[in-house]
Design a protein around this motif. Sequence first.
Motif, mmCIF file in Angstrom:
data_model
loop_
_atom_site.group_PDB
_atom_site.id
_atom_site.type_symbol
_atom_site.label_atom_id
_atom_site.label_comp_id
_atom_site.label_asym_id
_atom_site.label_seq_id
_atom_site.Cartn_x
_atom_site.Cartn_y
_atom_site.Cartn_z
ATOM 1 N N VAL A 1 0.841 -1.199 0.000
ATOM 2 C CA VAL A 1 0.000 0.000 0.000
ATOM 3 C C VAL A 1 0.876 1.249 0.000
ATOM 4 C CG1 VAL A 1 -0.431 0.414 2.466
ATOM 5 C CG2 VAL A 1 -2.210 0.896 0.835
ATOM 6 N N ILE A 2 1.993 1.198 0.691
ATOM 7 C CA ILE A 2 2.897 2.341 0.722
ATOM 8 C C ILE A 2 3.536 2.557 -0.648
ATOM 9 C CG2 ILE A 2 5.085 3.196 1.679
ATOM 10 C CD1 ILE A 2 4.244 1.899 4.356
ATOM 11 N N SER A 3 3.983 1.485 -1.269
ATOM 12 C CA SER A 3 4.670 1.640 -2.551
ATOM 13 C C SER A 3 3.712 1.851 -3.725
ATOM 14 C CB SER A 3 5.586 0.438 -2.813
ATOM 15 O OG SER A 3 4.850 -0.753 -2.836
ATOM 16 N N ASP A 4 2.455 1.434 -3.591
ATOM 17 C CA ASP A 4 1.531 1.472 -4.728
ATOM 18 C C ASP A 4 0.374 2.453 -4.607
ATOM 19 O OD1 ASP A 4 3.133 -0.555 -5.650
ATOM 20 O OD2 ASP A 4 1.623 -2.130 -5.486
ATOM 21 N N ASP B 1 -4.248 5.408 -6.869
ATOM 22 C CA ASP B 1 -5.031 6.645 -6.996
ATOM 23 C C ASP B 1 -5.101 7.100 -8.449
ATOM 24 O OD1 ASP B 1 -5.832 7.017 -4.357
ATOM 25 O OD2 ASP B 1 -4.143 8.305 -3.847
ATOM 26 N N ALA B 2 -3.993 6.992 -9.156
ATOM 27 C CA ALA B 2 -3.919 7.493 -10.529
ATOM 28 C C ALA B 2 -4.648 6.607 -11.533
ATOM 29 C CB ALA B 2 -2.456 7.644 -10.943
ATOM 30 N N TYR B 3 -4.673 5.281 -11.301
ATOM 31 C CA TYR B 3 -5.165 4.386 -12.350
ATOM 32 C C TYR B 3 -6.401 3.556 -11.999
ATOM 33 C CZ TYR B 3 -0.775 5.551 -14.567
ATOM 34 O OH TYR B 3 0.267 6.233 -15.133
ATOM 35 N N ALA C 1 -10.422 1.486 -6.355
ATOM 36 C CA ALA C 1 -9.391 1.428 -5.311
ATOM 37 C C ALA C 1 -9.985 1.220 -3.922
ATOM 38 C CB ALA C 1 -8.537 2.695 -5.339
ATOM 39 N N LYS C 2 -11.272 1.495 -3.729
ATOM 40 C CA LYS C 2 -11.857 1.291 -2.397
ATOM 41 C C LYS C 2 -11.810 -0.176 -1.970
ATOM 42 C CE LYS C 2 -16.588 0.873 -3.980
ATOM 43 N NZ LYS C 2 -17.644 0.150 -3.394
#
Length: 181
Positions: free
Chosen positions: A63-66, A71-73, A78-79
């Motif tokens: 979650v930190i790295s992605d 958010d962008a894609y 994403a929820k």
Amino acid sequence: VHAIGDRAVHEVLDGFERLREFERSQNIRGLRHRMEHVQLIDEQDKSRLAELGIIASMQPYHVISDIRMADAYWGGRAKNSFAWQIQNKAGATLAFGSDAPVEHPNPFWGLYAAVTRRCFDGYPGPQGWYPEQRLDLLDALRAFTYGPAFASGREDRVGKLASGYFADLVVLDKDLFQCQA
């Protein structure tokens, strides 16, 4: 089986469903299968890992790295990403790990991600990203200890502090339950 995106997760779950049907038809005791990553899951599939007895082998540090990529894609989808609480509440076994060497192996960073759903710079804010998916510390610790022990079939001798269990542990100078996230 590795599956990251919602379509991949759906297809793998369909495969596991067929496998479970076959096992029942042949009176075969089902094995402990697991799905690696499960980073994005479709609304209709949220409870299927638990229903099929599939272990959710997830890596909270992702979650930190992605998070910014998601958010962008992924938009509104994403929820249901990095849906640890959805899987936990559905009754799936969570088996957390680091995904090293892809990600950093420090388990405390994974605990931080599971509990806060925030990047180290504080993004996206104090409540975290989709905060309803955050785990409390006890559930996160269980996912990093008992979950992998269960996934490997060794929950009778590792994965918790108890009489008769191997003492795989670390000694900390702070009580994790008293630390600020």
